[in-house]
Each structure stands twice: as C-alpha cells, then as structure tokens.
Design an enzyme around this catalytic site. Structure first.
Site, PDB file in Angstrom:
ATOM      1  N   ASP A  52      19.430  -2.147   4.127  1.00 44.52           N
ATOM      2  CA  ASP A  52      19.116  -2.681   5.445  1.00 44.52           C
ATOM      3  C   ASP A  52      19.176  -4.212   5.469  1.00 44.52           C
ATOM      4  O   ASP A  52      19.585  -4.807   6.462  1.00 44.52           O
ATOM      5  CB  ASP A  52      17.728  -2.207   5.881  1.00 44.52           C
ATOM      6  N   GLY A  53      18.785  -4.848   4.363  1.00 41.00           N
ATOM      7  CA  GLY A  53      18.845  -6.309   4.285  1.00 41.00           C
ATOM      8  C   GLY A  53      20.267  -6.830   4.401  1.00 41.00           C
ATOM      9  O   GLY A  53      20.514  -7.856   5.033  1.00 41.00           O
ATOM     10  N   ASN A 121      15.648  -6.731  14.320  1.00 35.90           N
ATOM     11  CA  ASN A 121      14.394  -6.076  13.931  1.00 35.90           C
ATOM     12  C   ASN A 121      13.166  -6.675  14.607  1.00 35.90           C
ATOM     13  O   ASN A 121      12.491  -5.997  15.360  1.00 35.90           O
ATOM     14  CB  ASN A 121      14.203  -6.139  12.414  1.00 35.90           C
ATOM     15  N   LYS A 150      -5.755 -13.805  17.207  1.00 38.58           N
ATOM     16  CA  LYS A 150      -6.254 -14.529  16.037  1.00 38.58           C
ATOM     17  C   LYS A 150      -6.180 -13.606  14.830  1.00 38.58           C
ATOM     18  O   LYS A 150      -6.621 -12.463  14.891  1.00 38.58           O
ATOM     19  CB  LYS A 150      -7.700 -14.978  16.252  1.00 38.58           C
ATOM     20  N   ASP A 152      -3.771 -13.008  10.890  1.00 41.79           N
ATOM     21  CA  ASP A 152      -2.719 -13.482   9.982  1.00 41.79           C
ATOM     22  C   ASP A 152      -1.405 -13.721  10.709  1.00 41.79           C
ATOM     23  O   ASP A 152      -0.462 -14.266  10.131  1.00 41.79           O
ATOM     24  CB  ASP A 152      -2.496 -12.474   8.855  1.00 41.79           C
ATOM     25  N   ALA A 164      10.049  -1.154  10.428  1.00 33.49           N
ATOM     26  CA  ALA A 164      10.061  -2.201   9.400  1.00 33.49           C
ATOM     27  C   ALA A 164       8.665  -2.828   9.272  1.00 33.49           C
ATOM     28  O   ALA A 164       7.682  -2.121   9.105  1.00 33.49           O
ATOM     29  CB  ALA A 164      11.134  -3.238   9.739  1.00 33.49           C
ATOM     30  N   LEU A 167       5.702  -1.464  11.391  1.00 32.78           N
ATOM     31  CA  LEU A 167       5.118  -0.196  10.932  1.00 32.78           C
ATOM     32  C   LEU A 167       4.090  -0.444   9.829  1.00 32.78           C
ATOM     33  O   LEU A 167       3.007   0.154   9.822  1.00 32.78           O
ATOM     34  CB  LEU A 167       6.219   0.737  10.438  1.00 32.78           C
ATOM     35  N   SER A 168       4.420  -1.343   8.907  1.00 29.59           N
ATOM     36  CA  SER A 168       3.497  -1.668   7.812  1.00 29.59           C
ATOM     37  C   SER A 168       2.208  -2.301   8.328  1.00 29.59           C
ATOM     38  O   SER A 168       1.157  -2.186   7.693  1.00 29.59           O
ATOM     39  CB  SER A 168       4.163  -2.628   6.824  1.00 29.59           C
TER      40      SER A 168
END
Length: 267
Positions: A52-53, A121, A150, A152, A164, A167-168
C-alpha cells in the site's frame, strides 16, 4: 498499442522479482508498450508493484487521474494492492478482451498556505514534539464551527483511508466507493470527543489553536508540514477520482475478512 508504465518498490526483493517477470511477459505481448518514467504522462495504465505504501507514493507521481491503476501486491497485507502476484496475467488478458473491473476511489485536495496536495488516505495533525503534552485544534465545516479537539491530534480520512491510521485510532470502516469525511480524534482528552462522519460535499478547515504553538500536518504518511497557531489546513474532495483495476471475482467483504480478520474469532 496499449501504453503502460510500471512503478515498483525497488527495496523489496519480491517486488523486483515480479517486476522482471511482468516486464518479460509484457514484452512477449505485441499489444503492450512499456514506457519509461519520463513518459509516464502518456500511459493509459500504471502498474504498481509492492504494498500500500508503494501505491501511495505512486499516487503522488500520477498527474493525470484518468489513468487506470493496476496494483499488484508483492507483500502480505496489501489492502489497496489487491491483485495477487499469481493472478496479474489474467488482468492483462482481460484488458485485451476489453473486460475491465474498475473501482473509483475519491481523494482529497489539501491546501496548506500556498501549497496544494492530494490525499488518498488521510490528512492528520499531530504534535510537533513528543515532549509536548497535547495539540489543540478547531474544525470548521463550510465556515460553521464543529468543535475543538485536544489530545495527540486528529485524523481526517477518506473511506479508502478508513482502514489505515483512522482504524487504528478507533475510527469506523467505511466502504471505499463512498465520498465522505471521517474525523477521528487521536487519544482525545475529552471522552465525549468521538469519531464523526460528514458528507463529502462540504469543505473542512482545520486550524491549530492555543495553547499549542506548533503542529505537524501529515498527508498520506509522506508529506510533513509544520504549521503555526491559526494557520489553516483546507480540505475538500477533488473533482477527479483514482481508477483502480480489480480482479473479476473481487468481493470487498471477502477482502475485509481476509486482510483485517473482520468479524472473526481471533482466540
């Protein structure tokens, strides 16, 4: 004569092997002409060999989005590169027969200051320094205030990107033929801040606000832009789409189960 160009992952032995085999196969067919990188703009098809990359990196090179993408997976997961290395010959046989299964993938146009990018993406904003506690941002939808985030960071993904990074971070899976915005907070400080899905017809503006001073904007995992407070990141859907050639028997839900083990008992 059908003109095509090939992009492959030069760092992976499997991709190099498939590239050499494919080149030999195509040269045995008089109907195909393989172009070099300088003439990629003349190609009717672009073959991507890798994972995919590799496809995402190749996407940046493709200026004419009318070209059709043949994505051959040389690795393991390959969620975007769905054509198996033992099945690519059938794809080219079908092209000669005029039988092509194409799926359109919609992508973002991203404007950061005077710079413009395309994102297949996602676009995400994160802290510029791991030592900083949080990043604060605001999102506007067609000039209407949506909310303040607010944590990360925040991810704005396409349906293609829903499997991608989004989802994580706890975002939903969305079937890729749709045109939607998925907004997924990254480790939000407010437990009420949850992923939200918006219509693809709107324009989203993402801004960095205090107490944050700097942030990093990432486009498809490859483009990093440092932004300052009140800088604007404008995101809307392109009028174009990426055309991906798929196997005849491709079933999205089979891919979902096979690649992501969705709905399966893993214990």
């Amino acid at each position: 004569m059908i003109k095509l160009s090939i992009i492959y992952n030069e760092d992976k032995e499997d991709a190099i092997k498939i590239y050499k085999e494919l080149l030999k196969y195509l040269k045995s067919k008089k109907e195909f002409e393989v172009l070099d990188d300088k003439n990629i703009s003349q190609a009717e098809y672009i073959v991507v060999i890798g994972g995919d990359g590799t496809l995402l990196r190749g996407f940046k090179k493709i200026k004419d989005k009318k070209v059709k993408i043949i994505a051959i997976n040389s690795g393991t997961l390959g969620y975007l590169t769905e054509i198996r290395k033992d099945g690519y010959k059938k794809i080219f046989e079908n092209i000669l027969k005029g039988k092509i299964n194409i799926e359109e993938r919609y992508f973002f146009t991203v404007k950061i200051g005077k710079k413009k990018y395309n994102a297949l993406n996602e676009v995400f904003l994160t802290k510029d320094n791991i030592k900083r506690n949080i990043v604060s941002s605001e999102i506007y939808v067609d000039d209407k205030f949506l909310g303040k985030f607010k944590g990360d960071g925040v991810i704005i993904a396409t349906p293609t990107g829903s499997t991608a990074y989004s989802l994580s971070a706890g975002g939903p899976i969305v079937t890729p033929e749709l045109k939607l915005f998925l907004i997924t907070p990254i480790a939000p400080h407010n437990l009420n801040t949850r992923p939200i899905i918006l219509s693809g017809d709107v324009k989203i503006v993402l801004t960095l606000v205090g107490p944050s001073e700097f942030g990093i904007v990432n486009v498809d995992g490859h483009t990093h832009n440092k932004i300052n407070i009140e800088d604007k990141v404008e995101i809307s859907y392109s009028k174009e789409s990426l055309k991906i050639v798929l196997p005849d028997d491709r079933n999205y839900y089979n891919v979902l189960r096979e690649k992501l083990k969705w709905g399966e008992n893993l214990c």
